[in-house]
Design a protein around this motif. Structure first.
Motif, PDB file in Angstrom:
ATOM      1  N   GLY B 159       0.951  -1.087  -0.002  1.00  0.00           N
ATOM      2  CA  GLY B 159      -0.228  -0.016   0.068  1.00  0.00           C
ATOM      3  C   GLY B 159       0.880   1.118  -0.019  1.00  0.00           C
ATOM      4  N   ILE B 160       1.793   1.159   0.988  1.00  0.00           N
ATOM      5  CA  ILE B 160       2.627   2.534   1.123  1.00  0.00           C
ATOM      6  C   ILE B 160       3.393   2.599  -0.419  1.00  0.00           C
ATOM      7  N   LEU B 161       4.187   1.374  -0.970  1.00  0.00           N
ATOM      8  CA  LEU B 161       4.422   1.442  -2.016  1.00  0.00           C
ATOM      9  C   LEU B 161       3.779   2.050  -3.326  1.00  0.00           C
ATOM     10  N   ASN B 162       2.606   1.781  -3.399  1.00  0.00           N
ATOM     11  CA  ASN B 162       1.470   2.344  -4.250  1.00  0.00           C
ATOM     12  C   ASN B 162       1.651   3.699  -4.056  1.00  0.00           C
ATOM     13  N   LYS B 163       1.495   4.345  -2.798  1.00  0.00           N
ATOM     14  CA  LYS B 163       1.708   5.864  -2.743  1.00  0.00           C
ATOM     15  C   LYS B 163       2.440   6.334  -3.137  1.00  0.00           C
TER      16      LYS B 163
END
Lengths: 250, 204
Positions: B159-163
């Protein structure tokens, strides 16, 4: 005999033997005995001291036991000056590994590296082999406590109990019958005394002539070599003498 | 011009890299994998010179494999990290220095801990819970500072990666179309779905 093939260290004899290597082992057969026993909670190294002149200044704590690295210790049998060179080299090998990997060198890797060096002297260069056999005791996180032996040919093997130096064959057959795989150090120490007593001239076994150390792993995660105090060794020898006296009475 | 990011959880390390292979203004390839498995529990990604990167990574991979064959056990992750760092430090002052920045994701099977190492081309090394290389690192690090917490799960990390990737698409001048994602845990190295940036961020 094929004396023509003796002096060249790097030549095979017609029978396929390397005489210089065999002569080196002969030299060790006359040197002070070193015994090693692998117990489940530590390793015992017992050495016969040959240099016992009263006039000697005691600069070093031990005559035949050396620390090689934070996790390994060794005892030597053979030509002392050769032994010093090998111990120096072993320490260098161990520290080079530590420089590269920032961890203690695993025991077998150190032994194998040293043996590769020793083997070179049996194959090329024209220099004689080292007249030393070594017993290595150490710990690593792969295989725990380990005991290795190496000889001038550059051969090495891992042992549960072994002996190098004078009367080593007699000692090994003695260990063969008395060693038990799940021995503790407390049981190994009297066994070592028993074997040393048997192989050394019984009249001459005294605490001054013995150097006994245990290699153990502490709770803090270090490998310690503890030299057993002379008084304790003397007590153990006396105890053994009493046991023998009792056995002969029966 | 490239970008890589690493995130460490309780029992895994996630590494992500861009898949561009570019020289100056020319974009040769958009599906180029740079990440390399050094052994069963060591994953390495890099930024910098493409040629140096390949030389460095393959040389290290082969030497780490040789150690394993010689000794019968894997090189421990901390030992490998120091070995790699020393290799960079040695080449720095000998022949041509290698222009590679590395991220090493590892799982130490002996102490059962995940480890993330950040190394740069000068041979400096640090461990960190999260880190990144490249221009994209400036954006990613701020986002990670905001959203990372210890004990993060793989899904949260993605999720953080996508952000981060969304932010890069919006604010970084360099155009990345695809991202390679792998995770290392006690069971080894696993490839996760590639993240694609065209028409919004979605995975294949």
């Amino acid at each position: 005999m094929s004396r023509r093939y003796d002096s060249r260290t790097t030549m095979f004899s017609p029978e396929g033997r390397l005489y210089q290597v065999e002569y080196a082992m002969e030299a060790i057969g006359n040197a002070g005995t070193c015994l090693g026993i692998l117990a489940k909670d530590g390793i015992l190294l017992a050495c016969e001291k040959r240099i016992t002149n009263k006039l000697l200044d005691e600069i070093f704590e031990t005559e035949k036991l050396y620390r090689l690295s934070p996790n390994m210790v060794c005892s030597v049998a053979g030509i002392t000056s050769d032994a010093n060179t090998l111990v120096n080299e072993l320490r260098l090998i161990a520290q080079r590994y530590q420089l590269n990997y920032q961890e203690s060198m695993p025991c077998e890797q150190l032994v194998a590296s040293m043996c590769d060096v020793k083997q070179a002297y049996t194959q090329f260069g024209g220099k004689r082999p080292f007249g030393v056999s070594l017993l290595y005791a150490g710990w690593d996180h792969h295989f725990g406590l380990q005991l290795y032996q190496s000889d001038p040919s550059g051969n090495y093997s891992g042992w549960k109990a072994t002996c190098i130096g004078a009367n080593n064959a007699q000692a090994i057959s003695s260990l063969d019958s008395d060693y038990k795989s799940d021995m503790s150090l407390q049981e190994a120490i009297p066994l070592a005394i028993k074997v040393m007593y048997k192989i050394m001239d019984q009249n001459k076994l005294t605490a001054e002539k013995l150097e006994i150390a245990t290699v153990t792993r502490t709770d803090e995660g270090t490998t310690e070599m503890t030299i057993i105090p002379r008084e304790t060794v003397a007590e153990l020898i006396t105890k053994r003498e009493q046991e023998i006296a009792q056995e002969t009475q029966k | 011009m490239d970008f890589c990011i690493g995130i460490r959880g309780n029992d895994f390390v996630l590494l992500c890299e861009d898949m561009n292979a570019a020289q100056s203004i020319m974009l040769h390839k958009q599906d180029h994998e740079k990440m390399l498995d050094l052994n069963d529990h060591l994953l390495m990604t890099r930024t910098g010179n493409l040629g140096d990167g390949v030389q460095c990574a393959e040389f290290l991979q082969k030497n780490i494999q040789l150690y394993q064959i010689r000794n019968g056990y894997e090189m421990r992750s901390s030992a490998a990290a120091h070995y790699i760092r020393k290799y960079l430090a040695d080449t720095l002052r000998s022949r041509e220095p290698l222009e590679v920045n590395l991220l090493l994701g590892a799982y130490d099977v002996i102490s059962n801990t995940p480890q993330l190492y950040y190394m740069d081309y000068l041979g400096s090394m640090a461990t960190a819970p999260f880190c990144a290389h490249g221009y994209g690192a400036m954006f990613a690090t701020s986002i990670l500072d905001m959203y990372y917490h210890p004990g993060i799960s793989v899904d949260e990390a993605i999720g953080i990666l996508n952000k981060c990737i969304k932010e890069l698409k919006k604010r970084l001048i360099i155009n990345f179309s695809k991202f390679n994602v792998k995770v290392v845990d006690k069971d080894g190295i696993h490839k996760l779905p590639t993240i694609s940036v065209e028409d919004g961020i979605h995975t294949h």
